[in-house]
Design an enzyme around this catalytic site. Structure first.
Site, PDB file in Angstrom:
ATOM      1  N   ARG A   1       0.771  -1.236   0.000  1.00  0.00           N
ATOM      2  CA  ARG A   1       0.000   0.000   0.000  1.00  0.00           C
ATOM      3  C   ARG A   1       0.809   1.296   0.000  1.00  0.00           C
ATOM      4  NH1 ARG A   1      -3.974   0.026   4.756  1.00  0.00           N
ATOM      5  NH2 ARG A   1      -4.535   2.015   3.796  1.00  0.00           N
ATOM      6  N   ASP A   2       2.115   1.248   0.216  1.00  0.00           N
ATOM      7  CA  ASP A   2       2.865   2.512   0.254  1.00  0.00           C
ATOM      8  C   ASP A   2       4.249   2.353  -0.374  1.00  0.00           C
ATOM      9  OD1 ASP A   2       3.151   5.219   0.763  1.00  0.00           O
ATOM     10  OD2 ASP A   2       3.864   4.940   2.808  1.00  0.00           O
ATOM     11  N   LEU A   3       4.288   1.701  -1.530  1.00  0.00           N
ATOM     12  CA  LEU A   3       5.576   1.523  -2.197  1.00  0.00           C
ATOM     13  C   LEU A   3       6.017   2.837  -2.843  1.00  0.00           C
ATOM     14  CD1 LEU A   3       7.689  -0.730  -2.931  1.00  0.00           C
ATOM     15  CD2 LEU A   3       6.699  -0.601  -5.225  1.00  0.00           C
TER      16      LEU A   3
END
Length: 210
Positions: free
Chosen positions: A47-49
């Site tokens: 979700r937060d690459l």
């Protein structure tokens, strides 16, 4: 990690990664995400690459970090809804608009990061507006004007065989575009992304590396 994060190596004047190093790091990251999505009975969505969440060890191997907002997909779930937003510029449209996250939203973030890695332009760069995004910029320049978006340092530092390098980066950026289509169902998945990048690397080694 002794070599810090990918963001430092992309955007600091005192650090440089050549083309093979950048491709290797992104293949490492693709391996990590492919494992998260398919290596467990329950898929995990990061979700937060983004480049600051990709750490480099002593051998310059890329590692995905910061699982603070990672999401498990339950039995039979392909998409879940959340109110927790990640970093703007890297999040997929359906995530930003409706809070819908899936393995496809990770593929989108990977695609943006991949394009940033080879253009050296952040998705929130001041050159981008509502009308012109990083993706649109790359898309508009492929294939005929691709040299306009490539990080010039890649060509300056490596000399020779420039046209083959441009063709290689063009293929890499095409993968990035396939990761970042507006409709999630039309994006390629991490297995396909990994295979595509590994194939590009084999061709790169065959054509360019002595």
């Amino acid at each position: 990690m002794p070599n810090g994060c990918l963001e430092k190596w992309l955007h600091s004047n005192h650090h440089f990664l050549n083309m093979k190093q950048r491709l290797d790091v992104m293949i490492d990251v693709a391996c990590g995400l492919e494992y998260l999505h398919y290596g467990y009975s329950t898929p995990i969505v990061h979700r937060d690459l983004k480049p600051s969440n990709i750490l480099l060890d002593q051998d310059m191997v890329g590692h995905v970090c910061d699982f603070g907002i990672a999401k498990l997909l339950g039995d039979g779930e392909s998409m879940v809804q959340t109110k927790t937003l990640a970093t703007f510029g890297y999040i997929a449209p359906e995530y930003g608009l409706e809070g819908l996250v899936s393995t496809s939203s990770d593929a989108y973030s990977f695609g943006i990061t991949l394009m940033e890695t080879f253009t050296k332009r952040k998705p929130k760069d001041k050159m981008f507006t509502e009308e012109l995004s990083l993706r649109r910029w790359v898309q508009d320049c492929l294939p005929d004007s691709i040299i306009q978006v490539i990080d010039v340092d890649l060509l300056h530092h490596e000399g020779g065989l420039v046209q083959r390098k441009i063709e290689c980066i063009s293929s890499i950026l095409q993968v990035g575009l396939s990761c970042t289509t507006y409709v999630p169902e039309e994006r390629i998945n991490m297995k396909e992304i990994l295979r595509a990048l590994q194939k590009i690397k084999l061709q790169f080694i065959k054509d360019i590396v002595p």
